[in-house]
Enzyme design. Structure first.
Site, PDB file in Angstrom:
ATOM      1  N   ASP A   1       0.996  -1.053  -0.170  1.00 20.03           N
ATOM      2  CA  ASP A   1      -0.135  -0.027   0.174  1.00 20.03           C
ATOM      3  C   ASP A   1       0.679   1.203   0.084  1.00 20.03           C
ATOM      4  O   ASP A   1       2.008   1.315   0.680  1.00 20.03           O
ATOM      5  CB  ASP A   1      -0.859  -0.046   1.252  1.00 20.03           C
ATOM      6  CG  ASP A   1      -1.984   1.146   1.276  1.00 20.03           C
ATOM      7  OD1 ASP A   1      -1.890   1.849   0.153  1.00 20.03           O
ATOM      8  OD2 ASP A   1      -2.743   1.054   2.126  1.00 20.03           O
TER       9      ASP A   1
ATOM     10  N   GLY B   1       0.637   4.062   1.386  1.00 18.18           N
ATOM     11  CA  GLY B   1       0.729   4.894   2.827  1.00 18.18           C
ATOM     12  C   GLY B   1      -0.250   6.154   2.612  1.00 18.18           C
ATOM     13  O   GLY B   1      -0.506   6.621   3.632  1.00 18.18           O
TER      14      GLY B   1
ATOM     15  N   GLY C   1     -11.483   4.285  -1.161  1.00 18.74           N
ATOM     16  CA  GLY C   1     -12.556   5.452  -0.427  1.00 18.74           C
ATOM     17  C   GLY C   1     -13.777   4.679  -0.112  1.00 18.74           C
ATOM     18  O   GLY C   1     -14.528   5.269   0.200  1.00 18.74           O
TER      19      GLY C   1
ATOM     20  N   ASP D   1      -8.317  -6.862   0.673  1.00 19.05           N
ATOM     21  CA  ASP D   1      -7.456  -6.865   2.033  1.00 19.05           C
ATOM     22  C   ASP D   1      -7.708  -6.145   3.215  1.00 19.05           C
ATOM     23  O   ASP D   1      -8.931  -5.423   2.840  1.00 19.05           O
ATOM     24  CB  ASP D   1      -5.931  -6.196   1.740  1.00 19.05           C
ATOM     25  CG  ASP D   1      -6.038  -4.382   1.790  1.00 19.05           C
ATOM     26  OD1 ASP D   1      -5.710  -4.042   2.947  1.00 19.05           O
ATOM     27  OD2 ASP D   1      -6.662  -3.867   1.021  1.00 19.05           O
TER      28      ASP D   1
ATOM     29  N   CYS E   1     -15.248 -26.195  11.182  1.00 18.81           N
ATOM     30  CA  CYS E   1     -14.084 -25.882  10.634  1.00 18.81           C
ATOM     31  C   CYS E   1     -13.146 -27.018  10.766  1.00 18.81           C
ATOM     32  O   CYS E   1     -13.014 -27.377  11.817  1.00 18.81           O
ATOM     33  CB  CYS E   1     -13.634 -24.506  11.276  1.00 18.81           C
ATOM     34  SG  CYS E   1     -11.794 -23.921  11.052  1.00 18.81           S
TER      35      CYS E   1
ATOM     36  N   CYS F   1      -9.471 -26.530  10.629  1.00 18.88           N
ATOM     37  CA  CYS F   1      -8.212 -25.699  10.742  1.00 18.88           C
ATOM     38  C   CYS F   1      -7.469 -26.566  12.031  1.00 18.88           C
ATOM     39  O   CYS F   1      -8.044 -27.067  12.687  1.00 18.88           O
ATOM     40  CB  CYS F   1      -8.410 -24.348  11.151  1.00 18.88           C
ATOM     41  SG  CYS F   1      -8.710 -23.711  12.911  1.00 18.88           S
TER      42      CYS F   1
ATOM     43  N   CYS G   1      -9.184 -25.752  15.317  1.00 18.52           N
ATOM     44  CA  CYS G   1     -10.527 -26.453  15.869  1.00 18.52           C
ATOM     45  C   CYS G   1     -10.369 -27.910  15.810  1.00 18.52           C
ATOM     46  O   CYS G   1     -11.196 -28.743  16.533  1.00 18.52           O
ATOM     47  CB  CYS G   1     -11.405 -25.933  14.733  1.00 18.52           C
ATOM     48  SG  CYS G   1     -12.049 -24.220  14.843  1.00 18.52           S
TER      49      CYS G   1
ATOM     50  N   HIS H   1      -6.997 -19.517  13.072  1.00 16.09           N
ATOM     51  CA  HIS H   1      -8.385 -19.766  12.720  1.00 16.09           C
ATOM     52  C   HIS H   1      -9.161 -18.657  11.873  1.00 16.09           C
ATOM     53  O   HIS H   1      -9.576 -19.107  10.919  1.00 16.09           O
ATOM     54  CB  HIS H   1      -8.970 -19.850  14.075  1.00 16.09           C
ATOM     55  CG  HIS H   1     -10.552 -19.960  14.030  1.00 16.09           C
ATOM     56  ND1 HIS H   1     -11.280 -21.115  13.317  1.00 16.09           N
ATOM     57  CD2 HIS H   1     -11.599 -19.083  13.888  1.00 16.09           C
ATOM     58  CE1 HIS H   1     -12.422 -21.163  13.217  1.00 16.09           C
ATOM     59  NE2 HIS H   1     -12.636 -19.735  13.346  1.00 16.09           N
TER      60      HIS H   1
END
Length: 370
Positions: free
Chosen positions: A93, A95, A216, A266, A304, A306, A309, A335
């Site tokens: 990004d 900034g 924006g 993101d 889940c 993962c 979990c 997670h």
């Protein structure tokens, strides 16, 4: 160009699509969510852990890395990839959002923005040229043009002024960019005014960036208004270039964004919520630190698979968080990123099967039921 994009599948009725984003550090399937590694780290996680939960493209931030440790140290270290030991693609990004969020600590002029560090109050100056210089030193795969992000709410006149300045700054960014191994994305502004969104898209697209971000939005406006702006703006962006919706990471917004043809997202939300003891589940958000979980021996999300979990209970994770143990927020972060990146994988499959609307309806019904 350092960055290229291939649309591999598109809905016949709708804007949702699949693609391949080709970068100097690998090809990424889209739609994709980028975990945020603001200061060259996804908070609490190692690069290997980010990769293992499905992360393939991460975001780092120019403003923060400029303040510390400084772009020259990163350059001397061999670039951001080597500095943080991440072999996949990185987007930085510019900034701009961070600088403009400083409020009274910054002053805007045509040349750029003078601001005071949130760390020690020291004065600094960012211009479009400086933002590009820093990102070239960092060596990310994708750099973002320096823009002015108008707040919500703001007047039409303010949004127009910020839009025009963003367009002028975009030209200056391209004029100084010299790193062949790095693509540059332009940013469409315009607030919540449809005619300004159209104007901005026209001006930014005419500069032929590697991709286009919609900035924006997700700055305080109602979600329905954000969706309305996406419906209006996306048709003005070229089909053959990636589309990036900045700062969006809640599960419902990701689903709606994919439905509207967005390729990249993101947000700090998944990791920030995790550090506050909150996790995503199929039935909405769960505040793990709440007393009701003190003796709950079920997983964070029974649906889940993962690592967290499969191995730990709500009661244990809550205990860690209440005791101030770092492992607690590491587990909630693992997670949450697994959940979000798994959601993106499911969304890609739904687009591939032509069932994205059905997926949206089913997901939302369960997600808002909890």
């Amino acid at each position: 160009m350092a960055i290229s994009f291939t649309v591999t599948n598109k809905l016949k009725n709708g804007r949702a699509r699949l693609g391949l984003l080709h970068t100097p550090h690998g090809t990424v399937e889209t739609p994709v969510f980028m975990p945020v590694g603001t200061q060259a780290t996804v908070k609490t996680m190692t690069p290997e852990e980010v990769w293992n939960v499905g992360g393939r493209l991460i975001l780092s931030n120019t403003y923060h890395l400029y303040l510390r440790p400084g772009q020259e140290l990163v350059r001397e270290s061999g670039g951001l990839h080597r500095f943080m030991n991440w072999s996949g693609p990185i987007l930085t990004d510019s900034g701009g959002f961070q600088v403009f969020s400083l409020g009274p600590l910054r002053k805007v002029s045509e040349e750029g923005v003078t601001f005071r560090s949130h760390i020690d109050g020291s004065e600094h100056f960012f211009s479009p040229e400086k933002a590009m210089e820093i990102q070239m030193a960092l060596g990310s795969d994708i750099a973002m043009a320096f823009d002015e992000c108008a707040p919500y709410p703001c007047s039409y006149e303010y949004a127009l002024e910020a839009l025009d300045r963003t367009s002028r700054w975009a030209e200056r960014c391209l004029a100084v960019h010299r790193l062949e191994e790095q693509g540059v994305f332009g940013i469409v502004q315009g607030g919540v005014f449809p005619d300004l969104r159209k104007k901005s898209a026209s001006e930014i697209v005419s500069l032929n960036f590697s991709g286009y971000a919609i900035g924006g939005l997700s700055v305080g406006e109602p979600k329905e208004l954000m969706y309305e702006m996406l419906d209006y703006t996306v048709p003005f962006l070229p089909e053959e270039k990636p589309r990036y919706l900045m700062g969006v990471g809640s599960p419902d917004c990701l689903v709606e964004g994919v439905l509207r043809g967005i390729d990249m997202f993101d947000c700090v939300l998944p990791t920030r919520l995790a550090r506050n003891g909150t996790v995503f589940t199929r039935r909405g958000k769960l505040v793990v630190r709440n007393a009701g979980n003190a003796r709950d021996l079920t997983p964070l999300d029974p649906e889940c698979s993962c690592y967290v979990c499969r191995n730990y209970s709500r009661a244990y994770v809550r205990h860690l968080i209440k005791a101030g143990e770092v492992l607690g927020i590491r587990l909630t972060t693992i997670h949450n990123l697994y959940f979000i990146l798994g959601l993106m994988k499911e969304l890609r499959e739904a687009v591939r099967e032509g069932k994205i609307v059905e997926y949206r309806d089913k997901f939302m019904e369960k997600y808002h039921s909890g």
